[in-house]
Scaffold this active site. Structure first.
Site, PDB file in Angstrom:
ATOM      1  CB  THR A  83      33.093  51.830  31.831  1.00 19.53           C
ATOM      2  OG1 THR A  83      33.316  50.521  32.385  1.00 19.53           O
ATOM      3  CG2 THR A  83      32.790  52.772  32.979  1.00 19.53           C
ATOM      4  CB  CYS A 196      33.269  45.143  27.257  1.00 23.22           C
ATOM      5  SG  CYS A 196      34.804  46.007  27.624  1.00 23.22           S
TER       6      CYS A 196
END
Length: 238
Positions: A83, A196
Site C-alpha cells: 500500500t 495508489c
C-alpha cells in the site's frame, strides 16, 4: 531466492495483484515451474481504514509493526508493504524489526529517474497526495513532485475509497481520472505516478498523455529483483 514478506490487505484486491505480479516476474526470470518464495500477512482493512479516518496513525503503525514482526517470524527476508498510503507509518513499522522494508516510494523513484524524468505528477489517496511523507521521500531522489488541485484530489480519493477498494470499476471514473491526468500534464508533469495500488485497476498507460509509473508493478518487480539477487534495495541518495 530470498523470501518476500507481503504485508497486504489494504485492500486485498491490490494485494492479489502483488501476488500475481511477483510470481509472474519470477517465472519470467527463472522459467519452468518456478514461483516466488512468499509469506503473506493480510490485515483487516476495515480496522486500518477506521484508524486512517480518525487520524490514529500511531495505532495503525503499531498494528503494521506487529504484522511485520509476524512476517519476520514466519521466515520473510524483507517486507513489502502493499500500500502507498500506509508508508506514512513506515518508520513505526520498522521499529525493532530485524529485516528491511523495501520502501515503495524508493522503488518508484528509481524507475522515474531511470526514465530521465524529474518533474513528476502524483496520484493517490488524499493522504498520499496532500501530506509530505510520500512526496518528501520522492523529493529525496531529486524529483519535483506535482499533485492535483484540491477538487481533483477529492475526486481521486473518493473513487479509491468508494469504488476501487470495493472492487468497483466504473467507465465514468476512468474518464474522470483521464481528465485529472491531463491537467497534471498541462501543469508541466513529465510523467504521472499511479501512487495508489488500486489505481492500476482503473487506468493504464493508454489513459495518459505522458509516461506512467504504476507503483504496484514497480514495487513487485523491485521485490523480485532483490529476492533473486539481481539488484540492491533502492534507497534515497546519501
Amino acid at each position: 531466492m530470498k523470501v518476500i514478506g507481503l504485508l497486504g490487505g489494504m485492500s486485498w484486491e491490490s494485494s492479489a495483484e502483488y501476488y500475481r505480479l511477483v510470481n509472474e516476474r519470477v517465472k519470467d526470470a527463472l522459467g519452468g515451474f518456478h514461483s516466488a518464495h512468499t509469506v503473506l500477512y493480510s490485515v483487516d482493512f476495515a480496522a486500518i481504514e477506521a484508524m486512517q479516518a480518525d487520524g490514529r496513525w500511531d495505532e495503525a503503525g503499531a498494528e503494521l509493526n506487529r504484522a511485520a514482526r509476524a512476517l519476520e517470524a514466519a521466515g520473510a527476508d524483507f517486507v513489502v508493504l502493499c500500500t502507498n498510503t500506509m508508508h506514512k507509518v513506515a518508520d513505526r513499522l520498522e521499529d525493532g524489526l530485524g529485516i528491511p522494508l523495501l520502501h515503495l516510494a524508493d522503488a518508484t523513484a528509481a524507475a522515474v529517474t531511470a526514465a530521465g524524468i524529474r518533474r513528476i505528477g502524483l496520484l493517490g489517496t488524499g493522504f498520499t497526495m496532500a501530506q509530505p511523507f510520500y512526496r518528501d521521500r520522492l523529493a529525496a531522489h531529486g524529483l519535483d513532485v506535482l499533485v492535483p488541485g484540491e477538487e481533483d484530489r477529492d475526486l481521486v480519493h473518493r473513487v479509491i475509497y468508494d469504488e476501487l477498494v470495493l472492487g468497483v470499476v466504473k467507465p465514468e471514473s476512468r474518464e474522470a481520472y483521464r481528465g485529472v491526468i491531463a491537467r497534471l500534464a498541462e501543469a508541466g508533469a513529465e510523467g504521472v505516478i499511479y501512487g495508489c495500488t488500486e489505481i492500476e485497476l482503473l487506468v493504464g498507460p493508454e489513459d495518459s498523455p505522458v509516461p506512467t509509473f504504476p507503483t504496484t508493478r514497480l514495487h513487485a518487480e523491485a521485490a523480485v529483483d532483490f529476492a533473486l539477487g539481481a539488484a540492491e534495495l533502492p534507497r534515497p541518495p546519501a
